[in-house]
Scaffold this motif. Structure first.
Motif, mmCIF file in Angstrom:
data_model
loop_
_atom_site.group_PDB
_atom_site.id
_atom_site.type_symbol
_atom_site.label_atom_id
_atom_site.label_comp_id
_atom_site.label_asym_id
_atom_site.label_seq_id
_atom_site.Cartn_x
_atom_site.Cartn_y
_atom_site.Cartn_z
ATOM 1 N N VAL A 88 8.629 -8.869 -15.503
ATOM 2 C CA VAL A 88 9.174 -9.491 -16.691
ATOM 3 C C VAL A 88 10.607 -9.887 -16.566
ATOM 4 O O VAL A 88 10.889 -11.124 -16.721
ATOM 5 N N VAL A 89 11.187 -9.104 -15.835
ATOM 6 C CA VAL A 89 12.862 -9.380 -15.661
ATOM 7 C C VAL A 89 13.013 -10.554 -14.761
ATOM 8 O O VAL A 89 13.862 -11.489 -14.873
ATOM 9 N N GLU A 90 12.193 -10.636 -13.920
ATOM 10 C CA GLU A 90 12.150 -11.576 -12.869
ATOM 11 C C GLU A 90 11.717 -13.163 -13.304
ATOM 12 O O GLU A 90 11.747 -13.900 -12.504
ATOM 13 N N GLY A 91 10.858 -13.065 -14.597
ATOM 14 C CA GLY A 91 10.255 -14.093 -14.912
ATOM 15 C C GLY A 91 9.238 -14.699 -14.090
ATOM 16 O O GLY A 91 8.795 -15.796 -14.007
ATOM 17 N N CYS A 92 8.403 -13.818 -13.290
ATOM 18 C CA CYS A 92 7.128 -14.229 -12.190
ATOM 19 C C CYS A 92 5.826 -14.020 -12.901
ATOM 20 O O CYS A 92 5.575 -12.896 -12.955
ATOM 21 N N ASP A 93 5.225 -15.180 -13.215
ATOM 22 C CA ASP A 93 4.107 -15.173 -13.670
ATOM 23 C C ASP A 93 3.125 -14.491 -12.877
ATOM 24 O O ASP A 93 2.127 -13.801 -13.400
ATOM 25 N N GLY B 263 0.806 -1.081 0.027
ATOM 26 C CA GLY B 263 -0.116 0.075 -0.171
ATOM 27 C C GLY B 263 0.901 1.405 -0.028
ATOM 28 O O GLY B 263 0.525 2.205 -0.817
ATOM 29 N N ALA B 264 2.074 1.178 0.589
ATOM 30 C CA ALA B 264 2.863 2.194 0.923
ATOM 31 C C ALA B 264 3.442 2.490 -0.476
ATOM 32 O O ALA B 264 3.830 3.590 -1.082
ATOM 33 N N ALA B 265 3.976 1.394 -1.296
ATOM 34 C CA ALA B 265 4.849 1.599 -2.405
ATOM 35 C C ALA B 265 3.912 1.997 -3.553
ATOM 36 O O ALA B 265 4.361 2.973 -4.228
ATOM 37 N N PHE B 266 2.728 1.621 -3.499
ATOM 38 C CA PHE B 266 1.802 1.964 -4.525
ATOM 39 C C PHE B 266 1.072 3.321 -4.380
ATOM 40 O O PHE B 266 0.202 3.546 -5.311
ATOM 41 N N ALA B 267 1.096 3.926 -3.096
ATOM 42 C CA ALA B 267 0.528 5.002 -2.901
ATOM 43 C C ALA B 267 1.020 6.361 -3.888
ATOM 44 O O ALA B 267 2.025 6.350 -4.408
ATOM 45 N N ASP B 268 -0.026 7.063 -4.473
ATOM 46 C CA ASP B 268 0.280 8.020 -5.423
ATOM 47 C C ASP B 268 1.210 9.071 -4.492
ATOM 48 O O ASP B 268 1.043 9.220 -3.319
ATOM 49 N N GLY B 269 2.289 9.456 -5.196
ATOM 50 C CA GLY B 269 3.222 10.300 -4.960
ATOM 51 C C GLY B 269 3.712 11.391 -6.141
ATOM 52 O O GLY B 269 3.011 11.575 -6.945
ATOM 53 N N ASP B 270 4.980 11.547 -6.220
ATOM 54 C CA ASP B 270 5.384 11.957 -7.413
ATOM 55 C C ASP B 270 5.228 11.218 -8.577
ATOM 56 O O ASP B 270 4.980 11.555 -9.594
ATOM 57 N N LEU B 271 5.428 9.775 -8.324
ATOM 58 C CA LEU B 271 4.948 8.963 -9.326
ATOM 59 C C LEU B 271 3.462 8.326 -9.235
ATOM 60 O O LEU B 271 3.063 8.121 -7.828
ATOM 61 N N ASP B 272 2.647 8.232 -9.954
ATOM 62 C CA ASP B 272 1.247 7.995 -9.970
ATOM 63 C C ASP B 272 1.314 6.292 -9.596
ATOM 64 O O ASP B 272 2.145 5.764 -10.119
ATOM 65 N N ARG B 273 0.127 5.931 -9.359
ATOM 66 C CA ARG B 273 -0.171 4.448 -8.878
ATOM 67 C C ARG B 273 0.214 3.765 -10.560
ATOM 68 O O ARG B 273 0.808 2.819 -10.687
ATOM 69 N N LYS B 274 -0.301 4.278 -11.497
ATOM 70 C CA LYS B 274 -0.269 3.622 -12.961
ATOM 71 C C LYS B 274 1.076 3.304 -13.285
ATOM 72 O O LYS B 274 1.722 2.521 -13.752
ATOM 73 N N THR B 275 2.007 4.523 -12.992
ATOM 74 C CA THR B 275 3.522 4.268 -13.278
ATOM 75 C C THR B 275 4.242 3.333 -12.678
ATOM 76 O O THR B 275 4.978 2.680 -13.085
ATOM 77 N N LYS B 276 3.662 3.239 -11.066
ATOM 78 C CA LYS B 276 4.242 2.327 -10.033
ATOM 79 C C LYS B 276 4.057 0.849 -10.729
ATOM 80 O O LYS B 276 4.765 -0.063 -10.663
ATOM 81 N N GLU B 277 2.726 0.666 -11.195
ATOM 82 C CA GLU B 277 2.311 -0.655 -11.703
ATOM 83 C C GLU B 277 2.954 -0.979 -12.956
ATOM 84 O O GLU B 277 3.296 -2.274 -12.998
ATOM 85 N N LEU B 278 3.328 -0.169 -13.817
ATOM 86 C CA LEU B 278 4.049 -0.407 -14.882
ATOM 87 C C LEU B 278 5.504 -0.728 -14.682
ATOM 88 O O LEU B 278 6.163 -1.799 -15.287
ATOM 89 N N ILE B 279 6.014 -0.096 -13.575
ATOM 90 C CA ILE B 279 7.619 -0.615 -13.136
ATOM 91 C C ILE B 279 7.111 -1.942 -12.619
ATOM 92 O O ILE B 279 7.978 -2.723 -13.194
ATOM 93 N N ALA B 280 6.364 -2.291 -11.899
ATOM 94 C CA ALA B 280 6.267 -3.392 -11.219
ATOM 95 C C ALA B 280 5.972 -4.609 -12.275
ATOM 96 O O ALA B 280 6.541 -5.650 -12.093
ATOM 97 N N LEU B 281 5.108 -4.410 -13.187
ATOM 98 C CA LEU B 281 4.908 -5.071 -14.382
ATOM 99 C C LEU B 281 6.269 -5.378 -14.955
ATOM 100 O O LEU B 281 6.813 -6.489 -15.441
ATOM 101 N N ALA B 282 7.265 -4.531 -15.191
ATOM 102 C CA ALA B 282 8.540 -4.815 -15.962
ATOM 103 C C ALA B 282 9.502 -5.476 -15.203
ATOM 104 O O ALA B 282 10.180 -6.369 -15.751
ATOM 105 N N ILE B 283 9.298 -5.306 -13.800
ATOM 106 C CA ILE B 283 10.169 -6.101 -12.957
ATOM 107 C C ILE B 283 9.685 -7.518 -12.938
ATOM 108 O O ILE B 283 10.522 -8.402 -12.808
#
Length: 129
Positions: free
Chosen positions: A64-69, A42-62
């Motif tokens: 992919v890199v981790e190969g975690c379905d 909840g703290a990591a995905f809370a809106d800040g200077d980066l919005d939730r959408k951007t943070k979720e896209l970062i997590a999606l990319a991670i």
């Protein structure tokens, strides 16, 4: 009309359905750990200077890199719900190719397919309103 590559991705909702009972069972065994993880999330995905959408896209990319379905499915769904577009997801996944090479092309394709499944569901729910 969407450019969705598929409906019913084996990397999207199917992964979440498969993992759900496993998570419920483990959550019963270690509820405080899950509670702490939920608070961190909840703290990591809370809106800040980066919005939730951007943070979720970062997590999606991670994911992919981790190969975690599970990460791909969870954050693909959350990114779609947060308003990410197919193009934004594709570009975030594209960065993983640079940072992780060939394996990212495999998990990236799976992630894009999963994201599009979730985006289609969001689109359908918005049209039903």
């Amino acid at each position: 009309m969407t450019d969705s590559p598929t409906t019913g991705s084996p990397h999207g909702k199917a992964v979440l359905r498969e993992l759900s009972p496993q998570h419920r069972q483990l959550r019963k065994a270690i509820p405080d750990v899950y509670k702490g993880f939920a608070e961190l999330s909840g703290a990591a995905f809370a809106d800040g200077d980066l919005d939730r959408k951007t943070k979720e896209l970062i997590a999606l990319a991670i994911g992919v890199v981790e190969g975690c379905d599970g990460c791909i499915a969870s954050h693909g769904q959350s990114a779609a719900r947060a308003g990410a577009t197919r193009q934004e997801a594709a570009e975030a996944i594209g960065v993983t190719f640079l940072m992780h090479g060939g394996p990212a092309t495999v998990h990236g394709a799976r992630a894009y397919e999963a994201f599009c499944e979730f985006a289609d569901a969001v689109d359908a729910s918005e049209q039903a309103v």
